[in-house]
Enzyme design. Structure first.
Site, short mmCIF file in Angstrom:
data_model
loop_
_atom_site.label_atom_id
_atom_site.label_comp_id
_atom_site.label_asym_id
_atom_site.label_seq_id
_atom_site.Cartn_x
_atom_site.Cartn_y
_atom_site.Cartn_z
N ASP A 192 48.47 37.15 22.15
CA ASP A 192 48.95 35.96 22.84
C ASP A 192 47.79 34.96 22.94
OD1 ASP A 192 50.13 34.10 24.45
OD2 ASP A 192 50.45 35.43 26.16
N ASP B 130 52.79 31.10 19.27
CA ASP B 130 51.47 31.61 19.65
C ASP B 130 51.48 33.07 20.08
OD1 ASP B 130 52.79 31.00 22.15
OD2 ASP B 130 50.83 31.30 23.07
N GLU B 131 52.57 33.76 19.83
CA GLU B 131 52.63 35.16 20.23
C GLU B 131 53.18 35.98 19.09
OE1 GLU B 131 54.60 36.20 23.96
OE2 GLU B 131 54.40 34.09 24.52
MG LIG Z 1 50.20 32.09 24.96
#
Ligand SMILES: [Mg+2]
Length: 423
Positions: free
Chosen positions: A14, A117-118
């Site tokens: 993350d 973003d993960e």
């Molecule tokens: Mg994040």
């Protein structure tokens, strides 16, 4: 090769304050002396002068003021009047995301991109090539920091749910484990709100039942939960509280396939104005990705998931293929208006479907000078923006802000509650 569910090893990566970090990477690449937004109260998203937009990412200091991702900018500025707000630069963020995914490819082919973003990595089959889980996670974390210029948290666990919970422990730039035997000490004392997929409405219902920690939820009688939360959601959330999640690492979420983007909201959204602002930010990413890959879509789909885990979607076929953010946004708002019944939302997604190569559209495009001009305009904005940033030129889609306001105004006539008052 396939481990039993107990023996799986999953990493959840993350990016810390993703858009904000990537914005800093960009600014520092242009000017090594630039102010690092991560060190002040700052947020990415929208336009501070008009207070329009939603918070897409916030710095640790902004978080300390109570600013949350997904909330309207106006609300964030009330909580934190000194907040420095910068507009987003999606074309560059997509590049950062792709660079990270490429680096992660070196560790396993089994990815599930959960959002821009993960990502989940199934390390079960490849961990023996690299070393101990914590050492490998730390190596990945260090490499991303030094090679790409931003920090990540990594959660290490036997399933996706626990890996996601673990990556959410102390931030930034940290690796955490959450193995089965660690659940009572590391997860059960946390407030239920921290459990993945518990939103405000569900939290209230559970607190009314006397449940305040994840441990209390884990120990709660399932039938009691079913009676109050609905069968499907009760079963899921009870399993989550007990650390159970057998779902595989795979591209399972249709909204993230092809050209889709979705956001799990940090607070339930139940007013049309805020929902449209979320749609705008989603359409920004989807449009930029279509244009980056030189493709067009002929179908737009809006997906909603409410706090009871019910997913509904609504789509439309477009008469003309498009890659325009403002058109995607306009259609998405129309779809939302047609099928959303105001049930508080936990997740919103936009997907562009029926993808075709831009080349095939050139002929018809040249037949229509208006469409061609519009396209050339958006392209020019994209290219200027990716070179100089949005401070130089206002994105075309933000010209739509009046449309957002109009929707809200016309909608208000049909409602007897005032939607402008935020909790
Ligand atoms: Mg994040």
């Amino acid at each position: 090769m396939e481990g039993s569910p107990q023996n799986r090893l999953i990493f959840h990566i993350d990016v810390n304050s993703a858009f904000l970090s990537w914005e800093c990477v960009y600014r520092l690449s242009q000017d090594p002396e630039a102010l690092d937004l991560r060190t002040i109260a700052s947020a990415v998203g929208g336009d501070a002068s008009t207070r329009h937009g939603i918070v897409l990412a916030k710095s640790p200091l902004a978080k300390r003021c109570g600013v949350v991702t997904g909330e309207p900018l106006s609300q964030a500025l009330r909580k934190c009047p000194d907040l420095v707000v910068v507009p987003s630069r999606f074309d560059f963020y997509i590049k950062c995301s792709r660079r990270m995914m490429k680096l992660l490819d070196e560790y396993t082919p089994d990815h599930e991109k959960f959002s821009i973003d993960e990502t989940f990595l199934d390390m079960t089959g490849t961990i023996h090539l690299f070393g101990s889980p914590l050492n490998v996670a730390n190596e990945i974390r260090e490499r991303i920091k030094h090679e790409l210029g931003f920090t990540v948290n990594i959660g290490i666990a036997p399933n996706k749910l626990l890996a996601k919970m673990a990556s959410d422990f102390e931030k930034p730039d940290k690796c955490h484990t959450l193995f089965r035997e660690e659940i009572p000490a590391k997860m059960w004392p946390l407030p239920i709100r921290e459990l993945f997929f518990v939103g405000g409405a569900a939290q209230k219902k559970m607190e009314n039942l006397g449940l305040h920690t994840i441990g209390q939820l884990a120990a709660c009688d399932l039938d009691l939960l079913k009676a109050h939360l609905g069968e499907k959601y009760a079963v899921l959330i009870h399993q989550y509280a007990n650390g159970i999640d057998d779902s595989p690492v795979a591209e399972r979420d249709p909204i993230n396939k092809a050209y889709g983007n979705s956001i799990t909201l940090s607070q339930d959204i139940s007013d049309y104005n805020s929902a449209c602002q979320v749609l705008l930010s989603l359409c920004e990413t989807v449009g930029a990705r279509l244009r980056a890959d030189h493709v067009l879509c002929s179908n737009v789909c809006v997906e909603l998931r409410d706090w009871e885990f019910r997913t509904r979607s609504h789509q439309m076929a477009l008469s003309e293929p498009t890659d325009s953010t403002s058109e995607l946004y306009q259609y998405s708002c129309q779809l939302l208006k047609e099928f959303w019944d105001r049930t508080p939302l936990r997740l919103m997604g936009v997907r562009a479907g029926k993808i075709s190569d831009e080349e095939f559209q050139q002929m018809s495009l040249f037949d229509d000078p208006k469409a061609r001009k519009k396209k050339e305009f958006e392209k020019a904005v994209d290219s200027i923006r990716s070179r100089y940033g949005v401070d130089i030129i206002k994105r075309a889609s933000f010209l739509q802000k009046d449309a957002v306001a109009d929707h809200a105004a016309s909608k208000k006539k049909h409602l007897n509650r005032n939607e402008d008052i935020n909790p």
